[in-house]
Design a protein around this motif. Sequence first.
Motif, PDB file in Angstrom:
ATOM      1  N   LEU A   1      74.122 -53.886  19.955  1.00  0.00           N
ATOM      2  CA  LEU A   1      74.170 -55.275  19.507  1.00  0.00           C
ATOM      3  C   LEU A   1      72.771 -55.747  19.097  1.00  0.00           C
ATOM      4  CD1 LEU A   1      75.732 -57.895  19.090  1.00  0.00           C
ATOM      5  CD2 LEU A   1      75.502 -58.368  21.541  1.00  0.00           C
ATOM      6  N   ALA A   2      71.778 -55.381  19.904  1.00  0.00           N
ATOM      7  CA  ALA A   2      70.400 -55.784  19.598  1.00  0.00           C
ATOM      8  C   ALA A   2      69.946 -55.184  18.263  1.00  0.00           C
ATOM      9  CB  ALA A   2      69.466 -55.354  20.732  1.00  0.00           C
TER      10      ALA A   2
ATOM     11  N   ALA B   1      74.510 -52.949  24.749  1.00  0.00           N
ATOM     12  CA  ALA B   1      73.413 -53.917  24.602  1.00  0.00           C
ATOM     13  C   ALA B   1      72.466 -53.456  23.489  1.00  0.00           C
ATOM     14  CB  ALA B   1      72.659 -54.065  25.929  1.00  0.00           C
ATOM     15  N   GLU B   2      72.135 -52.182  23.492  1.00  0.00           N
ATOM     16  CA  GLU B   2      71.205 -51.650  22.486  1.00  0.00           C
ATOM     17  C   GLU B   2      71.810 -51.754  21.084  1.00  0.00           C
ATOM     18  OE1 GLU B   2      68.174 -50.449  23.269  1.00  0.00           O
ATOM     19  OE2 GLU B   2      68.347 -50.330  25.462  1.00  0.00           O
TER      20      GLU B   2
ATOM     21  N   THR C   1      70.877 -57.247  26.301  1.00  0.00           N
ATOM     22  CA  THR C   1      70.760 -57.348  24.843  1.00  0.00           C
ATOM     23  C   THR C   1      69.484 -58.111  24.482  1.00  0.00           C
ATOM     24  OG1 THR C   1      73.159 -57.323  24.561  1.00  0.00           O
ATOM     25  CG2 THR C   1      71.880 -58.240  22.741  1.00  0.00           C
TER      26      THR C   1
ATOM     27  N   TRP D   1      79.790 -62.350  18.475  1.00  0.00           N
ATOM     28  CA  TRP D   1      80.220 -61.060  19.027  1.00  0.00           C
ATOM     29  C   TRP D   1      81.678 -61.182  19.470  1.00  0.00           C
ATOM     30  CZ3 TRP D   1      78.169 -58.618  24.202  1.00  0.00           C
ATOM     31  CH2 TRP D   1      78.722 -57.337  24.349  1.00  0.00           C
TER      32      TRP D   1
ATOM     33  N   THR E   1      74.651 -59.277  28.263  1.00  0.00           N
ATOM     34  CA  THR E   1      74.006 -60.303  27.434  1.00  0.00           C
ATOM     35  C   THR E   1      72.499 -60.306  27.672  1.00  0.00           C
ATOM     36  OG1 THR E   1      76.011 -61.658  27.456  1.00  0.00           O
ATOM     37  CG2 THR E   1      73.952 -62.786  26.922  1.00  0.00           C
TER      38      THR E   1
END
Lengths: 220, 97
Positions: free
Chosen positions: A210-211, A207-208, A47, A115, A44
């Motif tokens: 989702l970002a 993380a990448e 992200t 998410w 999290t």
Amino acid sequence: MKLTGWTAPGGSEELALAFGDGGTQRLLVLPAWFDEGNKLRHVTIETMRALERLGVASMLPDLPGCNESLAPLDKQDLPSWRAAAVEAARQLGCTHVLAVRAATNIAPDLPGWAWVPLAGKSALRAMLRAQIIASKEAGNAETSDGLCERSKAGGLVLAGYRLGAEMVAGLAEAELPHSALTSVTQAEIGGPGLWLRAEPEHDQAQAEALARIIAAGLLA
Amino acid sequence: MTDTVPAMHSDQFEAELILRGVLADVLGLSPERVAAFDADTGLFGHLPELDSMAVAGLLTEIEDRLDVLIEDDEVDGDMLETFGALLAFVLAKRADG
């Protein structure tokens, strides 16, 4: 990353992590709950760092009773957390929300993303099941119904979290809300859900990914 | 008659593959490592990281991916102790369904 604060409706002073600044839009990140919260904290925060690199500012508040909060967890329930999420969004100047897993159950009425949303009743079921397995190993037979009944007298300790009777009762009934949030599936993120891991682990690629999804929506 | 037997076998094979996939995701192991699990490979009580919360997540994921419902009273240490026992449980649930 900066530490900031906000005041919950119950009066407790809570911390929030702030990533990035500037821009007209700011994302409220509502973290996953309980055991899943521990497992997803790293991904999290990464992200949010990735969002900062993409030009998106975000805020991660502690809900009352969680993380560094001094408020007692067993005094919280779903309505108090919903009110806290609304208040955090207002005080921290957030225009959008990312709700992680069960946090979808308390997301304020803002546009944004969920998410792999998890209904409150499913979150409770996993914790009840863990308790039943642990009790069985200790030689005690318990059932979900029995635990929920016992909870009415003063709450329950589940997976190490002391939940009040109101929270347990609220979770037991909590279906996924019909929210305006866009669901982000794990297939879009790639890789297995990190909440499943027996040991907390990080996956920077998740993380990448989702970002990128959030930044593409926000900056479009 | 002859075509139903291979169909059942392929369903069992699929269920076993899915179960190995869930274990790989829960234990954070490569598919190769999990492919080497045999009937005697120890799970709950043998792998320290597989605590009750992880097992609860494992069972929920099995329910989702294999479309079965696991009742509270069906969950016990024996059924979770080895890969073989868990697979036998899952195959029996699939056959019931």
